[in-house]
Design a protein around this motif. Structure first.
Motif, PDB file in Angstrom:
ATOM      1  N   LEU A  88       0.873  -1.176   0.000  1.00  0.00           N
ATOM      2  CA  LEU A  88       0.000   0.000   0.000  1.00  0.00           C
ATOM      3  C   LEU A  88       0.911   1.227   0.000  1.00  0.00           C
ATOM      4  O   LEU A  88       1.745   1.372   0.880  1.00  0.00           O
ATOM      5  N   GLY A  89       0.748   2.059  -0.998  1.00  0.00           N
ATOM      6  CA  GLY A  89       1.639   3.202  -1.157  1.00  0.00           C
ATOM      7  C   GLY A  89       2.813   2.864  -2.066  1.00  0.00           C
ATOM      8  O   GLY A  89       3.921   3.343  -1.893  1.00  0.00           O
ATOM      9  N   HIS A  90       2.566   2.029  -3.068  1.00  0.00           N
ATOM     10  CA  HIS A  90       3.633   1.531  -3.937  1.00  0.00           C
ATOM     11  C   HIS A  90       4.172   2.560  -4.922  1.00  0.00           C
ATOM     12  O   HIS A  90       5.191   2.320  -5.559  1.00  0.00           O
ATOM     13  N   THR A  91       3.534   3.699  -5.049  1.00  0.00           N
ATOM     14  CA  THR A  91       4.023   4.698  -6.001  1.00  0.00           C
ATOM     15  C   THR A  91       4.961   5.712  -5.363  1.00  0.00           C
ATOM     16  O   THR A  91       5.616   6.479  -6.067  1.00  0.00           O
ATOM     17  N   GLY A  92       5.048   5.692  -4.056  1.00  0.00           N
ATOM     18  CA  GLY A  92       5.930   6.623  -3.360  1.00  0.00           C
ATOM     19  C   GLY A  92       7.378   6.160  -3.366  1.00  0.00           C
ATOM     20  O   GLY A  92       7.729   5.102  -3.896  1.00  0.00           O
ATOM     21  N   PHE A  93       8.234   6.938  -2.762  1.00  0.00           N
ATOM     22  CA  PHE A  93       9.671   6.658  -2.725  1.00  0.00           C
ATOM     23  C   PHE A  93       9.955   5.302  -2.094  1.00  0.00           C
ATOM     24  O   PHE A  93      10.606   4.435  -2.688  1.00  0.00           O
ATOM     25  N   LEU A  94       9.476   5.101  -0.889  1.00  0.00           N
ATOM     26  CA  LEU A  94       9.719   3.843  -0.178  1.00  0.00           C
ATOM     27  C   LEU A  94       8.987   2.672  -0.812  1.00  0.00           C
ATOM     28  O   LEU A  94       9.563   1.606  -1.041  1.00  0.00           O
ATOM     29  N   GLY A  95       7.708   2.849  -1.064  1.00  0.00           N
ATOM     30  CA  GLY A  95       6.903   1.765  -1.601  1.00  0.00           C
ATOM     31  C   GLY A  95       7.402   1.255  -2.938  1.00  0.00           C
ATOM     32  O   GLY A  95       7.422   0.048  -3.181  1.00  0.00           O
ATOM     33  N   SER A  96       7.828   2.163  -3.811  1.00  0.00           N
ATOM     34  CA  SER A  96       8.322   1.731  -5.125  1.00  0.00           C
ATOM     35  C   SER A  96       9.639   0.984  -4.999  1.00  0.00           C
ATOM     36  O   SER A  96       9.871   0.000  -5.705  1.00  0.00           O
ATOM     37  N   ALA A  97      10.504   1.405  -4.095  1.00  0.00           N
ATOM     38  CA  ALA A  97      11.777   0.707  -3.886  1.00  0.00           C
ATOM     39  C   ALA A  97      11.535  -0.696  -3.312  1.00  0.00           C
ATOM     40  O   ALA A  97      12.154  -1.665  -3.754  1.00  0.00           O
ATOM     41  N   ILE A  98      10.630  -0.801  -2.368  1.00  0.00           N
ATOM     42  CA  ILE A  98      10.303  -2.108  -1.781  1.00  0.00           C
ATOM     43  C   ILE A  98       9.670  -3.007  -2.832  1.00  0.00           C
ATOM     44  O   ILE A  98      10.007  -4.193  -2.944  1.00  0.00           O
ATOM     45  N   ARG A  99       8.767  -2.458  -3.607  1.00  0.00           N
ATOM     46  CA  ARG A  99       8.121  -3.233  -4.677  1.00  0.00           C
ATOM     47  C   ARG A  99       9.151  -3.792  -5.650  1.00  0.00           C
ATOM     48  O   ARG A  99       9.138  -4.981  -5.983  1.00  0.00           O
ATOM     49  N   ASN A 100      10.061  -2.956  -6.122  1.00  0.00           N
ATOM     50  CA  ASN A 100      11.086  -3.402  -7.068  1.00  0.00           C
ATOM     51  C   ASN A 100      11.971  -4.480  -6.458  1.00  0.00           C
ATOM     52  O   ASN A 100      12.300  -5.470  -7.112  1.00  0.00           O
ATOM     53  N   TYR A 101      12.352  -4.306  -5.219  1.00  0.00           N
ATOM     54  CA  TYR A 101      13.201  -5.284  -4.535  1.00  0.00           C
ATOM     55  C   TYR A 101      12.489  -6.634  -4.423  1.00  0.00           C
ATOM     56  O   TYR A 101      13.069  -7.680  -4.735  1.00  0.00           O
TER      57      TYR A 101
END
Length: 94
Positions: A6-19
């Motif tokens: 939840l919040g995958h478009t933000g700085f943290l969320g996108s980095a976690i998603r990619n990882y």
């Protein structure tokens, strides 16, 4: 097991998603259009369709750059409340 971000478009969320994607995890990334965390019924409806068990990464929030007010703080608390109310604890892997 799937991971919901939840919040995958933000700085943290996108980095976690990619990882997680690079590591081979099954990642579900809900946009605010699919799951508006401020609307309890939408949160319940979204998570009713998610297979269990699930891990949830909560990176969503109204940042101070968007709105730095007491109301935005209350909305952030409401988002967490709606999530906790929608997903039974025994169905979330910690």
């Amino acid at each position: 097991m799937s991971v919901v971000i939840l919040g995958h478009t933000g700085f943290l969320g996108s980095a976690i998603r990619n990882y997680l994607l690079q590591d081979g995890f099954s990642v579900l990334a809900a946009s605010s259009k699919e799951c508006n965390l401020l609307q309890a019924d939408q949160v319940a409806h979204y998570f009713a369709r998610v297979a269990r068990p699930v891990q949830i990464v909560f990176c969503a929030g109204i940042t101070r750059w968007v709105d730095d007010s007491f109301e935005s703080m209350l909305q952030n608390v409401q988002m967490v409340h709606n999530l906790v109310a929608a997903v039974p604890r025994d169905q979330v892997v910690g």
